[in-house]
Structure formats: C-alpha cells, structure tokens
Write a protein that holds these residues in place. Structure first.
Motif, short mmCIF file in Angstrom:
data_model
loop_
_atom_site.label_atom_id
_atom_site.label_comp_id
_atom_site.label_asym_id
_atom_site.label_seq_id
_atom_site.Cartn_x
_atom_site.Cartn_y
_atom_site.Cartn_z
N THR A 30 41.73 42.59 44.31
CA THR A 30 42.35 41.45 45.01
C THR A 30 42.49 40.25 44.07
OG1 THR A 30 41.44 42.19 47.12
CG2 THR A 30 42.16 39.90 46.98
N ASN A 32 42.70 40.37 40.85
CA ASN A 32 43.74 40.69 39.87
C ASN A 32 45.14 40.54 40.48
OD1 ASN A 32 41.96 41.23 37.85
ND2 ASN A 32 42.07 43.46 38.01
N ARG A 33 45.24 40.85 41.76
CA ARG A 33 46.53 40.68 42.44
C ARG A 33 46.95 39.20 42.40
NH1 ARG A 33 47.58 40.82 48.98
NH2 ARG A 33 49.84 40.35 48.88
N TRP A 34 46.02 38.32 42.75
CA TRP A 34 46.36 36.89 42.76
C TRP A 34 46.57 36.36 41.35
CZ3 TRP A 34 48.33 35.41 46.96
CH2 TRP A 34 47.87 35.90 48.19
N HIS A 169 49.28 48.57 52.54
CA HIS A 169 50.38 47.80 51.92
C HIS A 169 51.01 46.85 52.93
CE1 HIS A 169 50.28 49.88 48.18
NE2 HIS A 169 50.71 51.05 48.64
N HIS A 174 52.06 43.35 50.78
CA HIS A 174 52.40 43.63 49.39
C HIS A 174 53.89 43.54 49.11
CE1 HIS A 174 48.41 46.08 48.76
NE2 HIS A 174 48.23 44.77 48.89
N ASP A 177 54.98 40.33 47.50
CA ASP A 177 54.74 40.25 46.05
C ASP A 177 55.91 40.82 45.27
OD1 ASP A 177 52.36 39.53 47.16
OD2 ASP A 177 51.16 41.11 46.24
N ILE A 201 51.54 44.68 38.89
CA ILE A 201 51.12 44.35 40.25
C ILE A 201 51.39 45.51 41.19
CG2 ILE A 201 53.25 43.32 41.20
CD1 ILE A 201 51.37 41.06 42.28
N VAL A 204 48.35 47.56 40.87
CA VAL A 204 47.23 46.93 41.58
C VAL A 204 47.34 47.19 43.08
CG1 VAL A 204 46.19 44.71 42.20
CG2 VAL A 204 46.77 45.18 39.82
N HIS A 205 48.57 47.15 43.62
CA HIS A 205 48.76 47.46 45.03
C HIS A 205 48.23 48.86 45.36
CE1 HIS A 205 52.36 44.45 45.47
NE2 HIS A 205 51.19 43.85 45.45
N ASN A 240 56.72 49.77 48.55
CA ASN A 240 55.43 50.34 48.19
C ASN A 240 55.48 51.84 48.42
OD1 ASN A 240 54.59 47.41 49.60
ND2 ASN A 240 53.70 47.84 47.61
#
Length: 474
Positions: A30, A32-34, A169, A174, A177, A201, A204-205, A240
C-alpha cells in the motif's frame, strides 16, 4: 518550458531509481502504491517551488546575447534570422506535441469505447458492490471500476478466486490509478518515465490483490491455481487483469517472500534528503532563466522603441521622397514644354532625341524591379532581406567584439551599401563604436554574391540600402 520539462523528467528518474533499488522488494504494498502515485505528480510541482533564501544566495549571472541584425532597405523589417529560425523550430515542436497529444487521446478513447461496448452489449449481474458481466465464449478476466468481466469458458472451480481477486482491485479503486497514468501519457506522451511508473504500479496492484486472496487459502494452493490457468485478456492498459504473463513470475516470487520488517519502512525517509536536493536544484536552476528572460524583455523593449522612432523617421523620408519625385516630374514637364515652344518659334528645327530627367539611384520601394538575391524569386523583397541577414549572421565574427574592451551593453552599428547596374555590391560604408567592428562589417558585406540588378522604366539602375545592426556586448 523545455527547462521545466527536463527537470520534471530528471526528478521522475530519481524517484523511480529510489523505488527500484530500495522499495520494490519490500512487502509494504500500500505504501509503495502511494509512493508510485505521489512521486510522479510531485515531480510536476517541485520545479515550481522556489526558496527565496536560496535564490538570493546565488550569484547573478548574465546572458550573452548574440549579434542581432535588422535589415532596413528604406523600411524597417523586424524579423531577424535568429528569431525567425527559433520561431520555425518552435512551430515544428508545437506541431509535433499536438500531433502526439491527438494520437494518444484517440488511442485512449478507442480503449474506453471498447470497454463501454462490452458493458452495453452484455447484461450485468449485481454482486455485492460490483456488477458481474459474463462474456460468452471467452476466457477473459479483468475489472474496470465496479465492473468485473468474467469469461464464460473459465472453469467453475476457478471463478471464485478470480472474482475475489478482481474485487480487491474494484474495492481499492485501482482503476483510478491506471486512469491517472493514461491521462499523464496523453499530456506527456514523449516522457518514457510515465510508462515505467504505470508498469510498476500495475504490478503493485497485483501484489495487493494476491496478498488479500492468499489469506483465504494456502499460498501454495493459490500459486498452483494461478499457474494452472491461462486467461486471455483484453489488451487495454487501464484495466486490472487477473492474468498477465509478464507479471506471473514476479507475483509468485513476492507471494513466497517473507513479510518485510517494520524497520525497513525507514527507507521511505530517503525522500527527505532527495526532496531537499531537488528543491535546491530547482531554485538554483531558475535564477539564470529569470535573468535571461529579463534581459530578453529589456532588449525587446529597447528594440521596439527604436523601431517606433525609425518608423516615424521613415515616414518623413518617404514624404520628402514623394515631394522630390513630384518636383522632378514637374521640372521634366516644364522642360519638354519649353522645347516644344522653341521648336514652334523656329529656334529648333527638330527634336531628334527625348530629354529625360533621370537619377541613377532609385528607391527600393518605388523601383519597378528590385535587385534579386541568388536563389530568390524575382520581385521577392522579403527573400532578399532574409538572405542578406542570413549571410551577415553566418559570416560575422560574433566573438570578435568581446575582445575589443568595449563597455557592456547595446551597441549600434549602421551599414550602407549599393547594388550597382552590374549587380555588384559597392560603396560599402559602416559606422561602429570600434574601427575593428567597421572592418569586420565591411569584410562581411564584400563577400555578398553578385545580384541580379534592379530595373526602373526598362533600364538597369543602382539601388542603395541601409542596415541598422544591433550588437549586445557582455
């Protein structure tokens, strides 16, 4: 603008390098997503943030302006070869940018239209907070906002895991993003870093969804289910997808990885010195740009004032010229009438030749056929002016004035020459703040090629020119 774009790309390269070397192998999905969402956006704002104390501490730098020539054959022509070339170059760059913008916008709309078509074409089933759409005769599995698309040919035993995976997702938004990066790709389609960020990203999802679903069963069972199926997916960048062949190996490696230690979160503190250095760099890089813009604005303002004064002077000269031509015509007519009267009175038996009042040199504006520069079309005054300017800029030694000990600032040089009846450049005169500059100007003008001479009333005539030349000395 180019300086700003370069800074944005450099900052994104640095942010991505930090992610790849220090954060990508951690299980803080999470965070890393941000990080991957925030840093590329932050890169657009950092160059705009200026720290006054840093800016004041920087020594002032001065911009050297290259020689600028303004050709004025009896009227002010404002274009110079350097500014014209820059304008043409900028036009091509703008055209290329908007062509890419339109192309990537169309590609985005095509992808979006494909998804909307699937939604309208097939009936959706309500399921929890999402809409489930079963696609006949397909093995596709992906999600888009609160829609989950499931191929009809997917085995019944695998559907639960796939739906659960796509639910993560959907619930964690997601798709937003991926849409963000699609928009960035349209605006900055030439920036390769946007594609790298989007790819990371997306991975990461998958890590986030795998981590949630794997809690409902053993990791080994989930991995086996993942490997035992090959789902065909739509080639759409902002959906996704349950299965992407290029991501499977990385997903399995990450699922087998042990949970990262909390102490490893301290790696995110690397952002503090990195951001500080970026702010310092952007503040430093802006000062010379401000000086350049300021110097350019002042030069343009001074040039505009000079142009206005010369315009008024030119109008006065043109009026004097018109009055002179009228006077000459009146004198010519009076002379012819006098000759006719003498003939009638017997003082002259015949007139064998016509007396004409003629001047060897005529006006560039009133001449029937102007001199033609080699390569230009006949009568093209703008081409003539441009080619003379280009010749001067190309051959003038712009470094020489800096070696003469002249005081800094704007220097005015006046050049005069004549294209005679044979098309040769003669009577070259120059007035400059230093004898060496005068010699250099005369040398350059002597290298002008032979012209096609001008004509007036069917006869070849000489034409005079004057060139105001502005030189900026550092």
């Amino acid at each position: 603008m180019i300086n700003y774009i370069i800074q944005v790309i450099l900052f994104q390269v640095l942010f991505l390098a930090i992610y790849d070397f220090f954060l990508s192998k951690e299980t803080f999905f999470t965070k890393n997503r941000w990080y991957l969402l925030g840093t590329p956006i932050l890169s657009f704002f950092i160059p705009l943030i200026k720290i006054p104390n840093i800016e004041k501490a920087l020594p002032q730098e001065f911009t050297v302006n290259l020689p600028e020539i303004i050709l004025s054959p009896e009227k002010m022509l404002l274009q110079t070869i350097s500014s014209e070339d820059v304008m043409i170059s900028n036009n091509y760059i703008n055209l290329l940018f908007w062509a890419g913008f339109v192309l990537f916008s169309i590609l985005f709309l095509v992808k979006l239209f494909g998804i909307i078509t699937l939604i309208k074409k097939h009936k959706a089933q309500k399921m929890a907070n999402v809409n489930l759409i079963v696609i006949p005769a397909e093995t596709k599995a992906f999600s888009f906002f609160n829609y989950i698309f499931l191929g009809e040919k997917i085995k019944e035993s695998n559907r639960a895991n796939i739906i659960q995976h796509e639910l993560v997702h959907s619930n964690q938004k997601h798709t937003y993003d991926l849409l963000l990066f699609e928009i960035l790709k349209i605006v900055m389609w030439f920036n390769p870093m946007i594609y790298f960020f989007q790819k990371r990203i997306t991975l990461v999802h998958e890590y986030i969804s795998d981590a949630v679903v794997a809690k409902t069963e053993t990791k080994e069972t989930y991995i086996n289910n993942l490997l035992s199926n090959f789902f065909q997916v739509e080639n759409i960048a902002f959906i996704n997808q349950f299965y992407k062949p290029s991501l499977i190996k990385k997903r399995i490696i990450m699922m087998k990885k042990k949970q990262s230690k909390k102490m490893n979160q301290l790696k995110y503190l690397l952002l503090i010195p990195v951001l500080a250095s970026m702010l310092f760099y952007s503040s430093c890089a802006t000062k010379p740009l401000k000086n350049e813009i300021s110097n350019l604005e002042n030069a343009l303002k001074e040039q505009k004032e000079a142009n206005e004064k010369q315009k008024v002077l030119l109008e006065q000269q043109q009026q004097v010229l018109r009055d002179s031509i009228t006077l000459l015509n009146n004198q010519k007519e009076a002379k012819e009438n006098e000759l006719k009267n003498l003939q009638r009175k017997g003082f002259l038996n015949s007139i064998n030749e016509r007396t004409v009042v003629e001047t060897e040199t005529v006006s560039f504006m009133t001449i029937d056929k102007v001199p033609v520069f080699p390569g230009c079309e006949e009568g093209d005054k703008a081409c003539f002016s441009k080619m003379v300017q280009k010749h001067f800029v190309k051959n003038f030694d712009s470094k020489m004035p800096k070696t003469l000990g002249l005081s800094p600032g704007k220097k005015r040089v006046f050049i005069g020459f004549k294209i005679d009846k044979e098309g040769d450049v003669v009577d070259i005169k120059a007035r400059a703040p230093h004898p060496e500059i005068e010699k250099e100007v005369i040398r350059v003008m002597e290298t002008l090629p032979k012209m096609l001479p001008g004509e007036n009333e069917g006869k070849k005539v000489g034409v005079k020119y004057s060139i105001p030349f502005t030189l900026f000395v550092e």
